[in-house]
Structure formats: structure tokens, C-alpha cells
Motif scaffolding. Structure first.
Motif, mmCIF file in Angstrom:
data_model
loop_
_atom_site.group_PDB
_atom_site.id
_atom_site.type_symbol
_atom_site.label_atom_id
_atom_site.label_comp_id
_atom_site.label_asym_id
_atom_site.label_seq_id
_atom_site.Cartn_x
_atom_site.Cartn_y
_atom_site.Cartn_z
ATOM 1 N N SER A 113 0.849 -1.196 0.000
ATOM 2 C CA SER A 113 0.000 0.000 0.000
ATOM 3 C C SER A 113 0.889 1.251 0.000
ATOM 4 C CB SER A 113 -0.968 0.006 1.187
ATOM 5 O OG SER A 113 -0.273 -0.075 2.399
ATOM 6 N N LEU A 136 -5.644 7.929 -1.433
ATOM 7 C CA LEU A 136 -7.078 7.684 -1.646
ATOM 8 C C LEU A 136 -7.309 6.305 -2.272
ATOM 9 C CD1 LEU A 136 -8.337 11.052 -3.235
ATOM 10 C CD2 LEU A 136 -8.771 10.239 -0.913
ATOM 11 N N PRO A 137 -8.254 5.518 -1.745
ATOM 12 C CA PRO A 137 -8.477 4.181 -2.306
ATOM 13 C C PRO A 137 -8.923 4.229 -3.766
ATOM 14 C CG PRO A 137 -10.093 4.712 -0.572
ATOM 15 C CD PRO A 137 -9.089 5.815 -0.584
ATOM 16 N N GLU A 138 -9.567 5.327 -4.154
ATOM 17 C CA GLU A 138 -10.049 5.440 -5.544
ATOM 18 C C GLU A 138 -8.977 6.006 -6.491
ATOM 19 O OE1 GLU A 138 -11.120 7.033 -2.823
ATOM 20 O OE2 GLU A 138 -12.422 8.737 -3.312
ATOM 21 N N TRP A 139 -7.732 6.107 -6.014
ATOM 22 C CA TRP A 139 -6.651 6.659 -6.845
ATOM 23 C C TRP A 139 -6.524 5.851 -8.145
ATOM 24 C CZ3 TRP A 139 -3.935 11.004 -5.428
ATOM 25 C CH2 TRP A 139 -2.875 11.364 -6.262
ATOM 26 N N PRO A 140 -6.661 6.486 -9.316
ATOM 27 C CA PRO A 140 -6.607 5.714 -10.566
ATOM 28 C C PRO A 140 -5.216 5.108 -10.789
ATOM 29 C CG PRO A 140 -7.475 7.926 -10.913
ATOM 30 C CD PRO A 140 -6.913 7.909 -9.532
ATOM 31 N N LYS A 141 -5.221 3.899 -11.357
ATOM 32 C CA LYS A 141 -3.958 3.163 -11.548
ATOM 33 C C LYS A 141 -2.986 3.919 -12.443
ATOM 34 C CE LYS A 141 -4.510 -1.503 -10.153
ATOM 35 N NZ LYS A 141 -5.260 -1.042 -9.022
ATOM 36 N N LYS A 314 -10.923 14.467 -2.709
ATOM 37 C CA LYS A 314 -11.815 13.766 -3.662
ATOM 38 C C LYS A 314 -12.274 14.730 -4.749
ATOM 39 C CE LYS A 314 -13.407 10.162 -0.665
ATOM 40 N NZ LYS A 314 -14.283 9.801 0.393
ATOM 41 N N ALA A 318 -11.579 14.376 -8.659
ATOM 42 C CA ALA A 318 -12.693 14.330 -9.616
ATOM 43 C C ALA A 318 -12.467 15.350 -10.729
ATOM 44 C CB ALA A 318 -14.015 14.592 -8.895
ATOM 45 N N GLN A 321 -9.906 13.991 -13.049
ATOM 46 C CA GLN A 321 -10.433 12.893 -13.875
ATOM 47 C C GLN A 321 -11.374 13.408 -14.967
ATOM 48 O OE1 GLN A 321 -9.758 9.154 -13.418
ATOM 49 N NE2 GLN A 321 -8.061 10.524 -13.025
#
Ligand code: NDP
Length: 358
Positions: A113, A136-141, A314, A318, A321
Motif C-alpha cells: 500500500s 485515496l483508495p479510488e486513486w486511478p492506476k 476527492k 474528480a 479525472q
């Protein structure tokens, strides 16, 4: 970077009870870290000889602890003034980094992690977890983790809070930001555009000015080459400025003050033109402009709103993104080059966030 001295790893029987996500390893040797210390307090602009590279042995993680390896390290202007007030000679240089967990005895931070931590200029660090924040867990790969130190990290938050909390900026207003092509500045300008403002940015090279225009700044100029800063500011916004996002201070600020509009707001974020002064700069003083134009000038630190950080990060992610927030970085390779990266940033080598890839 001098490679981390990984020795023999073997499965530990001491952690049989631990859930699968914690890889339990023991090592026959201690980990060896490299750290940059402040050898001598800076006098004026920092010099190579003010820093010293040292080695540190780290013990194995105990229960609740994790061993981290630096991935990206941040170099920021605040390190210059804070070194004087927060550090003594011999201390490890302060700073934030993105690190990977390489050994873990803490359920919250499994091996592999990534976290952010203010552990300073170190290649490796042993933490009990209390000072770590998971990316952030939603961090894009496909998004570089270095952005957690920039647009979607402390500088991004600084830009957001300076505009929303301090300036309370409104659609239709005119904003000025200096050091505009830097980590904070590029985010300030873009968010102000998202909010329907006219944005004027100043930066120290033609490449930076071109980049600001590419980002959608309405006006941008090179403060180092304009004949008169006063004229350039007037030309960019003949009706004056409602909001001023102040990153530079000193003479620059003195020239801006008379160009503020009535009830203007000034978010005093930084004063980088003064950080290396050996003698304090003197006025002109702001009082007449403040009174007659009924201005509001407020200094702030990004840490004032920690409760807002999760939601704000976040929001920044957003926007990124959705293609509404562009970013740029100035990446220096190698932990060994931390001082050079830091001094380069202070001189203005960077467009966007200055980071070091370990
Ligand atoms: P930047 O990425 O903007 O890097 C610093 C930039 O400052 C350089 O690239 C250079 O750009 C400019 N600069 C250096 N010296 C001078 C000078 N004498 N006059 C004018 N510009 C100069 O850094 P950050 O975005 O990280 O930080 C910007 C400001 O925000 C700093 O003052 C910093 O201390 C402050 N800050 C405050 C925070 C808070 O919580 N209040 C948090 C984070 C940052 P150029 O080529 O344009 O001169």
C-alpha cells in the motif's frame, strides 16, 4: 538512489495469526536508510554545504509498525523558513513523501500500500502508523502517485482553501496569482477559471507564461522582463483586482496593493521573495490602501482545515479525472539530488510541482 540493502527475507512464524493481507517477514539484517540532514542553518540562499547525507540503521518493525520506502519526495518553499524555526543543525530535513509499505505489522497498512507521511528527507522510515495517511483508495492506476504531493495533495488543498475559505471568490471576479506556474499557482488559476473568474498570472520565464496561457489563464506575463510591473498589472486588469492570491510578498506585493478594488480580498499564502533575506525588507506599508479600499488581508496555513481534507482531495481528484484540472511536474531523479532539487525550486527551475523520484 543508493539501493535499499534488502537482505534475506523469510516467512515469520510469529505472525501466523495475522490476516493474509499482512505479509509477515523477518529480516536477518537491519534496514539501512539514507537521510539528508541540515548540516548548517541556511544563511541567505541555501548551499550544497548546508546539507549532509547520512546513513541510518532501522530496526525490524514491531507489532503495529510498518517499514516504508520512499517513492516520491516533495521539495517545497516552506522548508526554507521552517528550517529556521523548527529545526536545529543535524536534524533530518523536514518534508512530505509518498512511500510504499515494504514490511508491515499493522493491519491498516498492508505491504504494497502507499501512504503519505511527513517523515522528512529519508529513503526508509519505520512508523507506528499514527502519522501515515493512505493514498485515496479510488486513486486511478494510471495516475502518478507523485500527484499526492502536488495537485491532489497539499499544494492543491492550499489553492482550494485560499480561494474558497480566505478569498471567498465569486464568479465574475478578477483574480491575480503570482508564482503562478508553480505547484500552488497552477491549481489556483485553474480553480478560479472553473469558478467563472478572470485570472491573471505572473511567472518568471517565457515557457512558464506560455504554459499558463495553455491552462486557460486570461492574462499571463513574465514579471522578470516586463518594463514596469505596475503597468503590466494595469494592462492585464484595467479595472483592478478583486482577489489576490499572494505567494511572493515583498516588492511585488507593494506594487499590487494600489491596484486592488474596493472590498478586495488578499489571501497571504506565501512570501517566497523574502525567504532567503538576511536583512528584513522594509515597506512601503499597506495601511492606507487597506483603509481607503476597505481590503481584507488574511494569512493562512493549509493545515487550518484538516476536517475538509478528505472531501477536498476527492473533489480535486474528480476535477482531474474530468479533465478540468491539468497538472505538471518537475521531476528530479535520485534521492541523492534532494538538495539540488530544493535549491532549483527556490530559483524557479520548476514548472508545476517540484518532486524527487527516489
Ligand atoms: P512553487 O512550485 O511555486 O515554486 C516556487 C516558485 O517561486 C519558483 O518556481 C519561482 O517561480 C518563484 N520564486 C522564487 N523566488 C521568487 C522571487 N524572488 N520572486 C517571485 N517569485 C519567486 O512553490 P509552491 O507552489 O509550493 O509554493 C508557492 C508559495 O505558496 C510559496 O510562497 C509557499 O511558501 C506558499 N505555500 C503556502 C502554504 C500555506 O499553507 N500557506 C502551503 C504551500 C505553499 P518564478 O520562475 O515564477 O519566479
Amino acid at each position: 538512489m543508493v539501493p535499499y540493502q534488502i537482505t534475506t527475507f523469510k516467512q515469520s512464524s510469529a505472525h501466523e495469526h495475522a490476516p493474509a493481507l499482512i505479509l509477515s517477514w523477518t529480516r536477518s539484517n537491519m534496514a539501512q536508510a539514507q537521510v539528508w540532514t541540515l548540516r548548517k542553518h541556511f544563511q541567505g540562499f541555501p548551499k550544497n554545504t548546508d546539507f549532509e547525507l547520512k546513513e541510518e540503521k532501522l530496526p525490524e518493525p514491531q507489532n503495529g509498525e510498518v517499514l516504508l520506502e520512499a517513492v516520491f519526495l516533495s521539495v517545497d518553499p516552506y522548508m526554507r523558513p521552517y528550517s529556521r524555526v523548527q529545526m536545529k543543525e543535524g536534524d533530518v530535513m523536514i518534508g512530505q513523501q509518498v512511500a510504499r509499505v515494504i514490511q508491515s505489522k499493522n493491519l491498516k497498512f498492508p505491504v504494497g500500500s502507499h501512504v503519505t507521511t511527513h517523515c522528512g528527507w529519508r529513503t526508509h522510515y519505520l512508523s507506528n502508523g499514527s502519522d501515515l495517511v493512505l493514498v485515496l483508495p479510488e486513486w486511478p492506476k494510471n495516475l502518478p502517485l507523485s500527484l499526492a504531493l502536488g495537485a491532489i495533495g497539499m499544494p492543491g488543498l492550499t489553492a482550494l482553501y485560499g480561494l474558497e475559505e480566505v478569498c471567498q471568490i465569486k464568479s465574475g471576479e478578477t483574480l491575480l496569482v503570482n508564482a503562478a506556474a508553480g505547484a500552488v499557482g497552477i491549481i489556483v488559476g485553474q480553480i478560479a477559471k472553473l469558478k467563472g473568474c478572470k485570472v491573471v498570472g505572473c511567472a518568471g520565464s517565457e515557457d512558464k507564461v506560455a504554459f499558463l496561457k495553455q491552462l486557460g489563464f486570461d492574462e499571463a506575463f513574465n514579471y522578470k522582463t516586463v518594463r514596469s510591473l505596475e503597468e503590466a498589472l494595469k494592462k492585464a486588469a484595467p479595472d483592478g483586482y478583486d482577489c489576490y492570491f499572494e505567494n511572493v510578498g515583498g516588492h511585488f506585493s507593494s506594487v499590487v496593493m494600489p491596484q486592488m478594488r474596493e472590498f478586495g480580498r488578499i489571501a497571504v499564502c506565501g512570501s517566497i521573495s523574502m525567504y532567503n533575506d538576511t536583512e528584513p525588507q522594509k515597506g512601503p506599508y499597506v495601511h492606507p490602501e487597506m483603509i481607503f479600499k476597505q481590503l481584507r488581508m488574511e494569512g493562512f496555513l493549509v493545515h487550518r482545515w484538516p476536517h475538509k481534507h478528505p472531501e477536498s482531495l476527492k473533489r480535486l481528484l474528480a476535477w482531474q479525472q474530468q479533465g478540468k484540472l491539468q497538472w505538471r511536474e518537475h521531476v528530479t531523479e535520485g534521492f541523492v539530488n534532494m538538495p539540488a532539487a530544493f535549491m532549483g525550486m527556490l530559483k524557479g527551475d520548476n514548472i508545476g510541482k517540484a518532486v524527487v523520484k527516489a
